[in-house]
Design a protein around this motif. Structure first.
Motif, PDB file in Angstrom:
ATOM      1  N   LEU A 170       2.319 -16.128   7.832  1.00  0.00           N
ATOM      2  CA  LEU A 170       1.879 -14.737   7.840  1.00  0.00           C
ATOM      3  C   LEU A 170       0.524 -14.725   7.154  1.00  0.00           C
ATOM      4  O   LEU A 170       0.410 -15.122   5.988  1.00  0.00           O
ATOM      5  N   ASP A 171      -0.494 -14.299   7.891  1.00  0.00           N
ATOM      6  CA  ASP A 171      -1.869 -14.339   7.397  1.00  0.00           C
ATOM      7  C   ASP A 171      -2.296 -12.919   7.035  1.00  0.00           C
ATOM      8  O   ASP A 171      -2.559 -12.095   7.919  1.00  0.00           O
ATOM      9  N   TYR A 172      -2.346 -12.630   5.745  1.00  0.00           N
ATOM     10  CA  TYR A 172      -2.654 -11.281   5.272  1.00  0.00           C
ATOM     11  C   TYR A 172      -4.153 -11.025   5.368  1.00  0.00           C
ATOM     12  O   TYR A 172      -4.967 -11.802   4.877  1.00  0.00           O
ATOM     13  N   TYR A 173      -4.489  -9.929   6.028  1.00  0.00           N
ATOM     14  CA  TYR A 173      -5.878  -9.527   6.242  1.00  0.00           C
ATOM     15  C   TYR A 173      -6.049  -8.104   5.733  1.00  0.00           C
ATOM     16  O   TYR A 173      -5.417  -7.176   6.227  1.00  0.00           O
ATOM     17  N   GLN A 174      -6.913  -7.968   4.743  1.00  0.00           N
ATOM     18  CA  GLN A 174      -7.134  -6.668   4.113  1.00  0.00           C
ATOM     19  C   GLN A 174      -8.080  -5.831   4.952  1.00  0.00           C
ATOM     20  O   GLN A 174      -9.082  -6.344   5.455  1.00  0.00           O
ATOM     21  N   LYS A 175      -7.756  -4.552   5.094  1.00  0.00           N
ATOM     22  CA  LYS A 175      -8.616  -3.645   5.845  1.00  0.00           C
ATOM     23  C   LYS A 175      -8.710  -2.306   5.135  1.00  0.00           C
ATOM     24  O   LYS A 175      -7.846  -1.949   4.336  1.00  0.00           O
ATOM     25  N   ASP A 176      -9.786  -1.580   5.427  1.00  0.00           N
ATOM     26  CA  ASP A 176      -9.938  -0.230   4.920  1.00  0.00           C
ATOM     27  C   ASP A 176      -9.188   0.728   5.830  1.00  0.00           C
ATOM     28  O   ASP A 176      -9.011   0.461   7.015  1.00  0.00           O
ATOM     29  N   GLY A 177      -8.762   1.833   5.280  1.00  0.00           N
ATOM     30  CA  GLY A 177      -8.101   2.851   6.074  1.00  0.00           C
ATOM     31  C   GLY A 177      -6.615   2.612   6.209  1.00  0.00           C
ATOM     32  O   GLY A 177      -6.047   1.686   5.621  1.00  0.00           O
ATOM     33  N   PRO A 178      -5.975   3.448   7.016  1.00  0.00           N
ATOM     34  CA  PRO A 178      -4.525   3.360   7.175  1.00  0.00           C
ATOM     35  C   PRO A 178      -4.087   2.033   7.805  1.00  0.00           C
ATOM     36  O   PRO A 178      -4.804   1.450   8.604  1.00  0.00           O
ATOM     37  N   VAL A 179      -2.909   1.606   7.428  1.00  0.00           N
ATOM     38  CA  VAL A 179      -2.303   0.384   7.968  1.00  0.00           C
ATOM     39  C   VAL A 179      -1.090   0.810   8.786  1.00  0.00           C
ATOM     40  O   VAL A 179      -0.200   1.488   8.263  1.00  0.00           O
TER      41      VAL A 179
END
Length: 134
Positions: free
Chosen positions: A47-56
């Motif tokens: 599982l490769d966690y990728y951080q993003k801005d805004g809603p998930v």
């Protein structure tokens, strides 16, 4: 033969999310790969966690574990004061299920992804056959 190698898990804080999963499952800390935090599972899938801005957007991830791993993880869920359910609709709070002669439980991660632990694969006692390709 195709095998799942990895999947990206979108999150608002990759360190928090990856550490949450490794803590619950009793896994080694996530490793860095480019801009991902990677949680390696015992079957070679990550599982490769990728951080993003805004809603998930909420996703669902199910983990097949041994009875001993279930007991340990479920103990960490309870001792951490996490809510848990016997079903993905969250209509059976504080319960586990016993589908197909095993045990299962659902709980949410910090981004509200629904995580599931099962000790027996679904359909294993029902004689269900895989869907044939169209």
């Amino acid at each position: 033969m195709a095998e799942l190698n990895h999947t990206i898990v979108w999150c608002s804080d990759q360190l928090r999310s990856a550490q949450f999963l490794t803590d619950i499952l009793g896994l080694p800390p996530a490793r860095t790969f480019f801009h991902f935090l990677v949680v390696d599972l015992s079957n070679g899938v990550s599982l490769d966690y990728y951080q993003k801005d805004g809603p998930v957007s909420q996703q669902h991830y199910a983990f097949l574990v041994s009875d001993e791993e279930f007991d340990a993880a479920f103990g960490r869920i309870k001792s951490g004061g996490l809510e848990y359910w016997a079903d993905p609709a969250r209509s059976q709070p504080g319960e586990i299920n016993t589908h197909f002669g095993g045990r299962g439980v659902y709980f949410a991660d910090p981004d509200d992804h629904m995580l599931e632990l099962i000790t027996t694969p679904y359909g294993s006692e029902s004689g269900l056959q895989p869907a044939s390709p169209q």
